[in-house]
Design a protein around this motif. Sequence first.
Motif, short mmCIF file in Angstrom:
data_model
loop_
_atom_site.label_atom_id
_atom_site.label_comp_id
_atom_site.label_asym_id
_atom_site.label_seq_id
_atom_site.Cartn_x
_atom_site.Cartn_y
_atom_site.Cartn_z
N ILE A 234 0.78 -1.32 0.04
CA ILE A 234 0.03 -0.26 0.08
C ILE A 234 1.12 1.38 0.17
CG2 ILE A 234 -1.64 1.50 0.64
CD1 ILE A 234 -2.65 -1.25 -0.13
N THR A 235 0.95 2.22 -0.80
CA THR A 235 1.98 3.09 -1.07
C THR A 235 1.42 4.45 -0.24
OG1 THR A 235 0.33 3.89 -3.31
CG2 THR A 235 2.38 2.35 -3.71
N GLU A 236 1.82 5.15 0.12
CA GLU A 236 2.30 6.98 0.46
C GLU A 236 0.82 7.35 -0.28
OE1 GLU A 236 4.47 5.46 0.24
OE2 GLU A 236 5.62 5.45 2.06
N GLY A 237 0.10 8.45 0.23
CA GLY A 237 -1.04 8.74 -0.35
C GLY A 237 -2.37 8.17 -0.70
N THR A 238 -2.31 6.29 -1.12
CA THR A 238 -3.67 5.90 -1.08
C THR A 238 -4.83 5.79 -0.20
OG1 THR A 238 -1.62 3.95 -1.89
CG2 THR A 238 -4.19 3.42 -1.55
N THR A 239 -6.14 5.87 -1.21
CA THR A 239 -7.10 6.36 -0.03
C THR A 239 -7.75 5.12 0.06
OG1 THR A 239 -8.76 6.36 -2.30
CG2 THR A 239 -7.79 8.35 -1.43
N LEU A 240 -8.38 5.35 1.42
CA LEU A 240 -8.91 3.71 1.94
C LEU A 240 -9.44 3.17 0.56
CD1 LEU A 240 -9.32 2.08 4.48
CD2 LEU A 240 -11.45 3.58 4.62
N PRO A 241 -11.00 3.48 0.21
CA PRO A 241 -11.45 3.04 -0.96
C PRO A 241 -10.24 2.18 -2.14
CG PRO A 241 -12.82 4.68 -0.79
CD PRO A 241 -11.35 4.94 0.37
N ASP A 242 -9.47 2.66 -2.11
CA ASP A 242 -8.40 1.82 -3.12
C ASP A 242 -7.80 1.08 -1.91
OD1 ASP A 242 -8.71 3.16 -5.16
OD2 ASP A 242 -7.63 4.35 -4.90
N ALA A 243 -6.91 1.43 -0.83
CA ALA A 243 -6.28 0.72 -0.17
C ALA A 243 -7.12 -1.18 -0.06
CB ALA A 243 -5.71 1.11 1.34
N LEU A 244 -8.47 -1.22 0.21
CA LEU A 244 -9.62 -2.21 0.56
C LEU A 244 -9.37 -2.74 -0.80
CD1 LEU A 244 -12.52 -0.05 2.75
CD2 LEU A 244 -10.15 -1.57 3.19
N GLU A 245 -9.60 -2.24 -1.94
CA GLU A 245 -9.39 -3.02 -2.59
C GLU A 245 -8.17 -3.64 -2.74
OE1 GLU A 245 -12.26 -2.23 -7.56
OE2 GLU A 245 -11.07 -0.51 -5.83
N ILE A 246 -7.14 -3.49 -3.12
CA ILE A 246 -6.22 -3.71 -3.48
C ILE A 246 -5.51 -4.50 -2.36
CG2 ILE A 246 -3.92 -3.32 -3.41
CD1 ILE A 246 -3.73 -0.54 -3.87
N ILE A 247 -5.93 -4.84 -1.48
CA ILE A 247 -6.26 -5.50 0.27
C ILE A 247 -6.82 -7.31 -0.58
CG2 ILE A 247 -6.17 -6.81 1.78
CD1 ILE A 247 -6.61 -3.92 2.98
N SER A 248 -8.21 -6.76 -0.74
CA SER A 248 -9.02 -7.95 -1.67
C SER A 248 -8.05 -8.38 -2.61
CB SER A 248 -10.02 -6.89 -2.05
OG SER A 248 -10.86 -7.92 -2.60
N GLN A 249 -7.38 -8.09 -3.32
CA GLN A 249 -7.22 -8.12 -4.82
C GLN A 249 -5.98 -8.84 -4.75
OE1 GLN A 249 -7.97 -8.60 -7.55
NE2 GLN A 249 -9.86 -7.30 -7.85
N THR A 250 -5.02 -8.79 -3.74
CA THR A 250 -4.05 -9.42 -3.46
C THR A 250 -4.36 -10.70 -2.52
OG1 THR A 250 -2.38 -6.55 -3.04
CG2 THR A 250 -1.51 -9.56 -2.60
N THR A 251 -5.14 -10.50 -1.23
CA THR A 251 -5.04 -11.87 -0.24
C THR A 251 -6.47 -12.54 -0.25
OG1 THR A 251 -7.23 -10.47 1.13
CG2 THR A 251 -4.68 -10.00 1.83
N GLY A 252 -7.28 -12.13 -1.61
CA GLY A 252 -8.22 -12.67 -2.10
C GLY A 252 -9.30 -13.04 -1.31
N ILE A 253 -9.37 -11.65 0.18
CA ILE A 253 -10.30 -11.50 1.10
C ILE A 253 -11.54 -10.86 0.02
CG2 ILE A 253 -10.87 -10.50 3.36
CD1 ILE A 253 -8.56 -10.91 3.65
N ALA A 254 -13.42 -10.75 0.05
CA ALA A 254 -13.89 -10.51 -0.45
C ALA A 254 -14.14 -9.42 0.38
CB ALA A 254 -15.05 -11.20 -0.29
N LEU A 255 -14.33 -8.01 -1.07
CA LEU A 255 -13.93 -7.13 -1.10
C LEU A 255 -15.34 -5.61 0.38
CD1 LEU A 255 -12.96 -3.51 -1.28
CD2 LEU A 255 -14.90 -3.81 -3.51
N ALA A 256 -16.37 -6.98 0.51
CA ALA A 256 -17.45 -6.62 1.30
C ALA A 256 -16.64 -6.71 2.55
CB ALA A 256 -18.52 -7.92 0.51
N GLU A 257 -16.33 -7.98 2.40
CA GLU A 257 -16.02 -8.37 4.04
C GLU A 257 -15.06 -7.33 4.41
OE1 GLU A 257 -14.69 -12.35 5.12
OE2 GLU A 257 -16.25 -13.09 3.35
N LEU A 258 -13.96 -6.76 3.62
CA LEU A 258 -13.30 -5.62 4.55
C LEU A 258 -13.97 -4.66 4.82
CD1 LEU A 258 -9.56 -6.85 1.42
CD2 LEU A 258 -9.85 -6.64 4.19
N GLN A 259 -14.68 -4.25 4.00
CA GLN A 259 -15.55 -3.03 3.54
C GLN A 259 -15.99 -3.01 4.86
OE1 GLN A 259 -17.60 -3.37 0.58
NE2 GLN A 259 -16.05 -1.30 -0.87
N THR A 260 -16.95 -4.49 5.39
CA THR A 260 -17.31 -4.22 6.61
C THR A 260 -16.94 -4.01 7.84
OG1 THR A 260 -19.82 -5.85 5.94
CG2 THR A 260 -19.44 -5.78 8.29
#
Length: 462
Positions: A234-260
Amino acid sequence: MADEPNWEDIFNDDSSESAPKSARAAAAHGTERAESADVERADTVSADAQTADTAVSGAAVAPTGEQPMTRREARAAHGSPAARSSQSSTAVDADSTEPRPPRRKRRWWLIIGLPILLIALAGAAVATYAWVNYEEKIREVLGWELPNDFEGAGNGEEVIVTVNSGDIGSDIARTLNVAGVTLTFDAFYDLLLVQETDPAFFPGNYSLQKEMSAQSALDALLDPENKVTDRLLITEGTTLPDALEIISQTTGIALAELQTASADLAHFGLPAEAISLEGYLFPATYEIDGSQDPYVVLDLMVNTMYEKLDAAGVAVEDRYRILTMAALVQREAGPNTDDFYKIARVFYNRLDQGILLQSDATVAYGTGNLHTVWTTDSERADASNPYNTYANPGLPVGPIGLPGELAIDAAINPVAGDWLFFVPINLATGETVFTTNVDDHEAAAQQLRDWCAESEENGSYC
């Protein structure tokens, strides 16, 4: 090389050469030179002097009683084989005539060649300076096409490139160029324009190499094998919505779960003023194994942020204020590290003087435009936007991105200065103008507008 002149030989006087061997021999044996010197100065040699000279040097002279020898006759006799044989048998040189100083060698090569060498060196220096600073213009004048693309599939040096949700072709072309993957923005952007169908890019981190051709970079981004899944970046300046999406794409965790999970603010021990998890995930690279649930990943990032704040000496009650300022600085600053501290000073000066911060970055964030800092008149006038620092005093209601250590340090330790305005005039290099009055600021702002309109590449930053 052996034939090259020695600089000491060039600048030493030739007349300072050592004395002739005969003089050195006489000095070595302690022989007095007065008599020989007197003989040299006489126009003729008397018989008595010749006899004395013969006794000393063994040189051939005229017999006693005969007419004195002239100098010419003495020199002729001295140079005969017999005389030379006699000279070789004694340590004292019979020829008392002082040797004529050798003629000074003329250094024509130095007189003519050195100025030419200096001119050539000066010309080379000028040519080098011109090429380094004006290569593009020189190529244009001479009709030499400037290369805009690398060849091959890279130089072996890995670089992680992040694709965010909503990135379009120009965004990705700029990202690749800034990361050193492609030689120019145009190389990749022009390639996209000639594709029969628009490539589908998915958010996430991708492992590429530096110095790739545009085609190789495109192929790598479209190959799922290059998506990074063992490291979360996760790079500096990334916003939370983008960070959650990158986490989802990297880990395989569903984006909805991360948002919740991210909405469960009480779980993360956020300050009472916090309205979201924005700003509290520390941007870094994390090693993951794919077995984490959303809370484990987010806890890791939040706790890392708290550790960084504690190490910087930020009190728990100051976390909200410092992170809000740091995120603002992170979003507004470019690549110049010194500017972080100056931008923080501008905002603190305006707060101290009761002046609205007037940050377009905060307004844009509040409208949901997370990838730009450009706003409209109506957006800047909308006081219902809690992030609108044109219409509302003080800091925005919370961070507008994830700040890194540099931005946090700048928020804690701003540099001294009396600036009240700043504006970047080149978003590619980050060149920023800091001013103390409105007129100078507006002039700099016009420079930015002109820069953005110069090219498609410049426009991708704006």
